[in-house]
Scaffold this active site. Structure first.
Site, PDB file in Angstrom:
ATOM      1  N   ASP A   1     -11.440   2.777   3.592  1.00 57.73           N
ATOM      2  CA  ASP A   1     -11.787   1.350   3.567  1.00 57.73           C
ATOM      3  C   ASP A   1     -13.305   1.164   3.479  1.00 57.73           C
ATOM      4  O   ASP A   1     -13.781   0.049   3.280  1.00 57.73           O
ATOM      5  CB  ASP A   1     -11.277   0.668   4.848  1.00 57.73           C
ATOM      6  CG  ASP A   1     -10.189  -0.351   4.552  1.00 57.73           C
ATOM      7  OD1 ASP A   1      -9.977  -0.646   3.364  1.00 57.73           O
ATOM      8  OD2 ASP A   1      -9.562  -0.847   5.509  1.00 57.73           O
TER       9      ASP A   1
ATOM     10  N   GLN B   1      -4.981  -1.150   9.315  1.00 53.94           N
ATOM     11  CA  GLN B   1      -4.871  -2.508   8.783  1.00 53.94           C
ATOM     12  C   GLN B   1      -5.495  -3.507   9.753  1.00 53.94           C
ATOM     13  O   GLN B   1      -5.150  -3.545  10.933  1.00 53.94           O
ATOM     14  CB  GLN B   1      -3.379  -2.839   8.536  1.00 53.94           C
ATOM     15  CG  GLN B   1      -3.135  -4.188   7.895  1.00 53.94           C
ATOM     16  CD  GLN B   1      -3.656  -4.290   6.470  1.00 53.94           C
ATOM     17  OE1 GLN B   1      -3.490  -3.376   5.657  1.00 53.94           O
ATOM     18  NE2 GLN B   1      -4.309  -5.392   6.152  1.00 53.94           N
TER      19      GLN B   1
ATOM     20  N   LYS C   1       0.837  -1.204   0.000  1.00 53.76           N
ATOM     21  CA  LYS C   1       0.000   0.000   0.000  1.00 53.76           C
ATOM     22  C   LYS C   1       0.874   1.258   0.000  1.00 53.76           C
ATOM     23  O   LYS C   1       0.622   2.200  -0.753  1.00 53.76           O
ATOM     24  CB  LYS C   1      -0.937  -0.005   1.213  1.00 53.76           C
ATOM     25  CG  LYS C   1      -2.093  -0.969   1.028  1.00 53.76           C
ATOM     26  CD  LYS C   1      -2.888  -1.219   2.295  1.00 53.76           C
ATOM     27  CE  LYS C   1      -3.914  -2.326   2.034  1.00 53.76           C
ATOM     28  NZ  LYS C   1      -4.598  -2.811   3.229  1.00 53.76           N
TER      29      LYS C   1
END
Ligand code: NAP
Length: 297
Positions: A125, A102, A58
């Site tokens: 997200d 994460q 990422k």
């Protein structure tokens, strides 16, 4: 087995590279107008090896897409309150447009609480309940990256899916539910299947679009697939290694060789939905940045 000439193998790697290139162009134009790059903050707590790899990719791809990457690597025993305080600081930081924590988090941290703490406008997200609600209500918001990537792959082979029968196997908040909402918004007739569904093979045989997001290796067999259907395999499962071999093979939730003999279009694993996830994360970051600055997203 050879692929029938009419079967399209959907190349997620190429689609993701094209999307990242588009995002990079958008980021350069944003920087020209705003005098700063769109910023994505990624927080990793602990050192789960798979999460380390995801976060590494990422960060690298954020930079390659002409955006600013802010990276926070915290020890596994970081108190929940400390993580929440960091999220709040990033919420207030004008240089940060997107915040990604994460998952999974260490067990002592309530991930629901952490997701709720993220400013919905920076929730790249798409997991905050406000964004889930916006998706359901048909309002602009930020949608989860894997379902968004799956939809883009469907659209790459069939622009108009109005009236088609779509079956989604799996009802997780991360994948199954959002993709079902997106298919519905695109006017498909959507069935959501799950572990309690009766006669799953028969349900799947009615699908013009079949999305498998289950986590069971090769669950969907060739004779579950309607001839000509679009098959999107979200699953990523590692088989146990053959004796003497290092790592086991990666397979999806669909028995690929069998299904591609019947399908009209199908995503492989790896190289299908997987690469789209990070590309969509970058797209969401650019979208969040533009909206925050009042630019058309
Ligand atoms: P999850 O939260 O474990 O949800 C799995 C869903 O599948 C549940 O709704 C479950 O039903 C259903 N299910 C389980 N066994 C079933 C069966 N035998 N028949 C029918 N339905 C069944 O998983 P997830 O997070 O959605 O992930 C699904 C898969 O996608 C995994 O392989 C994961 O690794 C992969 N994934 C890939 C990406 C990517 O970037 N490509 C991203 C995220 C996830 P119940 O609700 O009834 O329990």
């Amino acid at each position: 087995m050879t692929t029938p000439s009419s079967t399209t193998i959907i190349d997620g790697k190429a689609a993701a590279a094209a999307l990242r290139a588009d995002v990079a162009k958008g980021a350069i134009s944003f920087t020209g107008k705003q005098g700063r790059r769109p910023g994505l903050a990624v927080i990793l707590v602990g050192n789960d090896p798979a999460s380390e790899v995801y976060v590494g990719s990422k960060v690298r791809l954020t930079r390659e897409a002409e955006m600013k990457s802010f990276e926070y690597r915290l020890p596994a025993d970081t108190p929940e309150a400390e993580l929440l305080a960091l999220v709040r600081r990033l919420n207030a930081d004008d240089l940060v447009d997107g915040i990604l924590v994460q998952l999974p988090l260490p067990r002592h941290i309530d991930s629901g609480k952490v997701i709720l703490a993220i400013d919905p406008a920076k929730d790249v997200d798409g997991l905050h309940p406000e964004n889930a609600g916006r998706l359901m209500a048909g309002l602009p918001g930020l949608v989860p990256c894997t379902p968004l990537g799956s939809m883009l792959l469907i659209e790459s082979v069939r622009k108009d899916i109005a009236g088609l029968n779509a079956v989604v196997i799996g009802r997780s908040v991360l994948v199954g539910k959002p993709i079902a909402q997106m298919l519905l918004a695109a006017n498909a007739t959507v069935t959501m299947a799950h572990s309690r569904t009766q006669d799953l093979p028969a349900v799947c045989r009615g699908a013009d679009i079949l999305v498998a997001a289950v986590g069971v290796p090769e669950l969907v067999r060739g004779d579950w697939v309607k001839p000509g259907a679009i098959v999107i395999d979200v699953g990523i499962n590692r088989l146990p290694p053959a004796e003497g071999a290092g790592k086991g093979r990666l397979v999806g939730d669909v028995a690929y060789e069998e299904a591609r003999a019947v399908a009209g279009a199908i995503t492989p694993v790896p190289g299908g939905v997987g690469p789209m996830t990070i590309a969509c994360l970058l797209q969401n970051t650019l979208t969040a940045a533009r909206r925050r600055m009042g630019e058309p997203a």
